[in-house]
Design a protein around this motif. Sequence first.
Motif, mmCIF file in Angstrom:
data_model
loop_
_atom_site.group_PDB
_atom_site.id
_atom_site.type_symbol
_atom_site.label_atom_id
_atom_site.label_comp_id
_atom_site.label_asym_id
_atom_site.label_seq_id
_atom_site.Cartn_x
_atom_site.Cartn_y
_atom_site.Cartn_z
ATOM 1 N N GLY A 11 0.808 -1.226 0.000
ATOM 2 C CA GLY A 11 0.000 0.000 0.000
ATOM 3 C C GLY A 11 0.833 1.263 0.000
ATOM 4 O O GLY A 11 1.689 1.445 0.865
ATOM 5 N N VAL A 14 -0.837 7.371 2.390
ATOM 6 C CA VAL A 14 -0.057 8.192 3.327
ATOM 7 C C VAL A 14 0.712 7.288 4.294
ATOM 8 O O VAL A 14 1.894 7.509 4.572
ATOM 9 C CB VAL A 14 -0.989 9.155 4.107
ATOM 10 C CG1 VAL A 14 -0.229 9.855 5.220
ATOM 11 C CG2 VAL A 14 -1.610 10.168 3.153
ATOM 12 N N GLY A 15 0.049 6.232 4.795
ATOM 13 C CA GLY A 15 0.677 5.355 5.790
ATOM 14 C C GLY A 15 1.871 4.598 5.223
ATOM 15 O O GLY A 15 2.966 4.625 5.790
ATOM 16 N N PHE A 33 4.711 -1.930 -2.525
ATOM 17 C CA PHE A 33 3.832 -2.356 -3.614
ATOM 18 C C PHE A 33 2.510 -1.588 -3.539
ATOM 19 O O PHE A 33 1.831 -1.626 -2.512
ATOM 20 C CB PHE A 33 3.536 -3.863 -3.512
ATOM 21 C CG PHE A 33 4.753 -4.705 -3.734
ATOM 22 C CD1 PHE A 33 5.189 -4.969 -5.017
ATOM 23 C CD2 PHE A 33 5.474 -5.220 -2.661
ATOM 24 C CE1 PHE A 33 6.323 -5.735 -5.233
ATOM 25 C CE2 PHE A 33 6.604 -5.989 -2.868
ATOM 26 C CZ PHE A 33 7.035 -6.254 -4.156
ATOM 27 N N GLU A 34 2.186 -0.897 -4.615
ATOM 28 C CA GLU A 34 0.920 -0.151 -4.679
ATOM 29 C C GLU A 34 0.114 -0.715 -5.847
ATOM 30 O O GLU A 34 0.617 -0.790 -6.969
ATOM 31 C CB GLU A 34 1.198 1.350 -4.861
ATOM 32 C CG GLU A 34 0.001 2.186 -5.275
ATOM 33 C CD GLU A 34 -1.212 2.046 -4.358
ATOM 34 O OE1 GLU A 34 -1.069 2.156 -3.128
ATOM 35 O OE2 GLU A 34 -2.324 1.798 -4.890
ATOM 36 N N ARG A 35 -1.148 -1.055 -5.565
ATOM 37 C CA ARG A 35 -1.913 -1.717 -6.625
ATOM 38 C C ARG A 35 -2.313 -0.752 -7.744
ATOM 39 O O ARG A 35 -2.507 -1.167 -8.878
ATOM 40 C CB ARG A 35 -3.130 -2.421 -6.047
ATOM 41 C CG ARG A 35 -4.207 -1.496 -5.612
ATOM 42 C CD ARG A 35 -5.448 -2.218 -5.156
ATOM 43 N NE ARG A 35 -6.301 -1.252 -4.489
ATOM 44 C CZ ARG A 35 -7.305 -1.551 -3.720
ATOM 45 N NH1 ARG A 35 -7.602 -2.808 -3.493
ATOM 46 N NH2 ARG A 35 -8.027 -0.609 -3.174
ATOM 47 N N GLN A 47 -6.723 17.761 6.998
ATOM 48 C CA GLN A 47 -6.146 18.551 8.080
ATOM 49 C C GLN A 47 -4.921 17.797 8.596
ATOM 50 O O GLN A 47 -5.014 16.608 8.886
ATOM 51 C CB GLN A 47 -7.173 18.734 9.197
ATOM 52 C CG GLN A 47 -8.427 19.460 8.729
ATOM 53 C CD GLN A 47 -9.511 19.506 9.794
ATOM 54 O OE1 GLN A 47 -9.276 19.942 10.910
ATOM 55 N NE2 GLN A 47 -10.692 19.050 9.442
ATOM 56 N N ARG A 107 -5.047 16.707 -0.516
ATOM 57 C CA ARG A 107 -4.523 15.341 -0.400
ATOM 58 C C ARG A 107 -3.500 15.023 -1.485
ATOM 59 O O ARG A 107 -2.492 14.361 -1.228
ATOM 60 C CB ARG A 107 -5.675 14.327 -0.537
ATOM 61 C CG ARG A 107 -6.519 14.224 0.669
ATOM 62 C CD ARG A 107 -7.754 13.380 0.382
ATOM 63 N NE ARG A 107 -8.509 13.237 1.602
ATOM 64 C CZ ARG A 107 -8.325 12.250 2.474
ATOM 65 N NH1 ARG A 107 -7.457 11.301 2.225
ATOM 66 N NH2 ARG A 107 -9.017 12.210 3.581
ATOM 67 N N LEU A 132 -0.680 -6.751 -3.873
ATOM 68 C CA LEU A 132 -0.289 -7.908 -3.069
ATOM 69 C C LEU A 132 -1.475 -8.866 -2.970
ATOM 70 O O LEU A 132 -2.603 -8.434 -2.705
ATOM 71 C CB LEU A 132 0.124 -7.453 -1.669
ATOM 72 C CG LEU A 132 1.472 -8.010 -1.262
ATOM 73 C CD1 LEU A 132 2.564 -7.204 -1.949
ATOM 74 C CD2 LEU A 132 1.659 -7.935 0.224
ATOM 75 N N TRP A 283 -18.705 9.324 -0.228
ATOM 76 C CA TRP A 283 -17.630 8.529 0.355
ATOM 77 C C TRP A 283 -18.186 7.828 1.594
ATOM 78 O O TRP A 283 -18.117 8.352 2.697
ATOM 79 C CB TRP A 283 -16.521 9.491 0.724
ATOM 80 C CG TRP A 283 -15.247 8.951 1.228
ATOM 81 C CD1 TRP A 283 -14.946 7.698 1.609
ATOM 82 C CD2 TRP A 283 -14.056 9.732 1.424
ATOM 83 N NE1 TRP A 283 -13.657 7.636 2.035
ATOM 84 C CE2 TRP A 283 -13.086 8.867 1.930
ATOM 85 C CE3 TRP A 283 -13.724 11.069 1.237
ATOM 86 C CZ2 TRP A 283 -11.816 9.300 2.252
ATOM 87 C CZ3 TRP A 283 -12.456 11.488 1.543
ATOM 88 C CH2 TRP A 283 -11.511 10.615 2.042
ATOM 89 N N LEU A 285 -18.467 5.685 4.806
ATOM 90 C CA LEU A 285 -17.412 5.454 5.802
ATOM 91 C C LEU A 285 -17.544 4.057 6.408
ATOM 92 O O LEU A 285 -18.601 3.714 6.954
ATOM 93 C CB LEU A 285 -17.493 6.522 6.892
ATOM 94 C CG LEU A 285 -17.364 7.957 6.362
ATOM 95 C CD1 LEU A 285 -17.577 8.973 7.480
ATOM 96 C CD2 LEU A 285 -16.024 8.180 5.693
ATOM 97 N N ASP A 304 -4.988 2.902 8.244
ATOM 98 C CA ASP A 304 -6.390 2.468 8.249
ATOM 99 C C ASP A 304 -6.529 0.951 8.336
ATOM 100 O O ASP A 304 -7.535 0.444 8.830
ATOM 101 C CB ASP A 304 -7.106 2.957 6.983
ATOM 102 C CG ASP A 304 -7.627 4.388 7.126
ATOM 103 O OD1 ASP A 304 -7.325 5.036 8.148
ATOM 104 O OD2 ASP A 304 -8.340 4.849 6.215
ATOM 105 N N ALA A 314 -10.379 14.282 12.483
ATOM 106 C CA ALA A 314 -9.413 14.510 11.393
ATOM 107 C C ALA A 314 -8.064 13.868 11.729
ATOM 108 O O ALA A 314 -7.022 14.504 11.665
ATOM 109 C CB ALA A 314 -9.258 16.012 11.114
ATOM 110 N N GLY A 316 -7.215 10.205 10.868
ATOM 111 C CA GLY A 316 -6.844 8.921 10.243
ATOM 112 C C GLY A 316 -5.445 8.937 9.664
ATOM 113 O O GLY A 316 -4.617 8.066 9.945
ATOM 114 N N ALA A 317 -5.164 9.946 8.841
ATOM 115 C CA ALA A 317 -3.837 10.025 8.220
ATOM 116 C C ALA A 317 -2.791 10.378 9.278
ATOM 117 O O ALA A 317 -1.667 9.854 9.256
ATOM 118 C CB ALA A 317 -3.840 11.062 7.103
ATOM 119 N N ALA A 318 -3.160 11.243 10.210
ATOM 120 C CA ALA A 318 -2.218 11.643 11.262
ATOM 121 C C ALA A 318 -1.794 10.421 12.084
ATOM 122 O O ALA A 318 -0.611 10.263 12.433
ATOM 123 C CB ALA A 318 -2.854 12.700 12.163
#
Length: 399
Positions: A11, A14-15, A33-35, A47, A107, A132, A283, A285, A304, A314, A316-318
């Motif tokens: 993946g 951001v993570g 690896f990014e699909r 944020q 983003r 993967l 989107w 959730l 995630d 705000a 998740g990415a943080a």
Amino acid sequence: MTPQQPFVIAGGGVGGLTAALALAQIGRPSLLFERASAFREVGAGLQLSPNASRILRKLGVLDALMDLAVAPKYVRLRRGADGADLARVPFDDAEKRWGAPYLVVHRADLLAALVDRARSENLITISNDSALTGFIQDEKGVAVTYRFDGEFRRASGAALIGADGVRSMTRTRLIQGVADQPAYTGHTAWRTILPAAGLPEAFLRPVANLWFGERAHLVHYPLRGGSIVNVVALVEDAWRGEAESDMEFWDNEGDRRFLMNRFKDWCGEARELIGAGETWLRWPLFDRPPLDSWSRGRVALLGDAAHPMLPYLAQGAAQAIEDAAALAAAVAANEHDPAAALSQYSAARAARARRVQEAARAQGQIYHLAGFKAFARDAALRLSTPGLLRGRQDWLYAQ
Ligand SMILES: Cc1cc2nc3c(=O)[nH]c(=O)nc-3n(C[C@H](O)[C@H](O)[C@H](O)COP(=O)(O)OP(=O)(O)OC[C@H]3O[C@@H](n4cnc5c(N)ncnc54)[C@H](O)[C@@H]3O)c2cc1C
């Protein structure tokens, strides 16, 4: 483990990208690896709170973002029904108080800054178009399979980091529990980006705006120096994601009439903002239950995949960025024992991520109150000083 054995990362969100950078900073190579065939983020804002911007600064990513970021002076809390001002949470001294800036970014700009930094790093090998599909592990390492150009291929490494999002294949295979499937939360985020031209000046100020309503709330802030405005309407709804196509997070266009109807009792200013969005993307959730442990031997989850959360703090990415820093710290402390490193990483992070997950859910309930409870919330906010409201963020941002 030989020192050269890479970490395999599933993946490139951001993570995953931040994890690769954090590992590179301690001298560890990774295969990411990014699909998706290219790194692409949707047109939406994010944020970036001080707990995350502090880490991005250490990784050499923040400078590239600063010209494109906006630093909101405060968060303005308002009541949706009549636009009444309820409170302001000051953020203009974030650097002094929390040691790093509070920013809002596009983003795509964040992802581009991470990808550019990762591509400039010899220790990181990125493969796009590479999903993967499976993994096995033993005491010597992990072996993974991935699909590239219609073919299945193999790779190996010291350990596997599953940073493959809320629908994580890594998590599904690692945890293998019926109760652990992603489930729709009953909440949907609708998002749009508005060009600044033609919008009232109030929408363009460097302020993060948060409006409360019954079973819904609205967030908006300017991005890219005020040239565009990010708007997100979050609603509780009856949609249950039955069609397979509905299960996709991104680029799922929603019917604006639904949204206009949903916000029909809100004040004119809020409706004007919603009406200005020609294309709204829906989107839905999804959630998965908190896990006590994110690692099993040489495989661990991150972002995630480990702790999907409602976006109401705000964070998740943080939190994914915090995970990446903790992962690298644990790997550095257990140089020759990846399984011990992953176990230490999980132990260091799981309780905090669970707390943030739970706090985000509770926050959403407060935003969406109705009747007397909403009245009590608004009265309490009006009585709170800005300093008190800012102090409530310390546990999250000072970390
Ligand atoms: C409306 C909304 C607003 C938000 N606002 C904020 C905010 O303001 N601040 C904040 O910090 N967070 C926010 N978040 C949360 C944030 O977007 C996510 O938590 C964050 O993007 C998670 O990053 P990730 O890298 O863990 O997962 P993802 O971004 O989902 O990345 C996972 C990656 O893995 C890839 N992948 C999946 N499966 C495979 C596979 N088998 N093989 C290879 N690659 C694979 C995917 O293509 C993807 O690129 C918000 C979320 C929502 C819904």
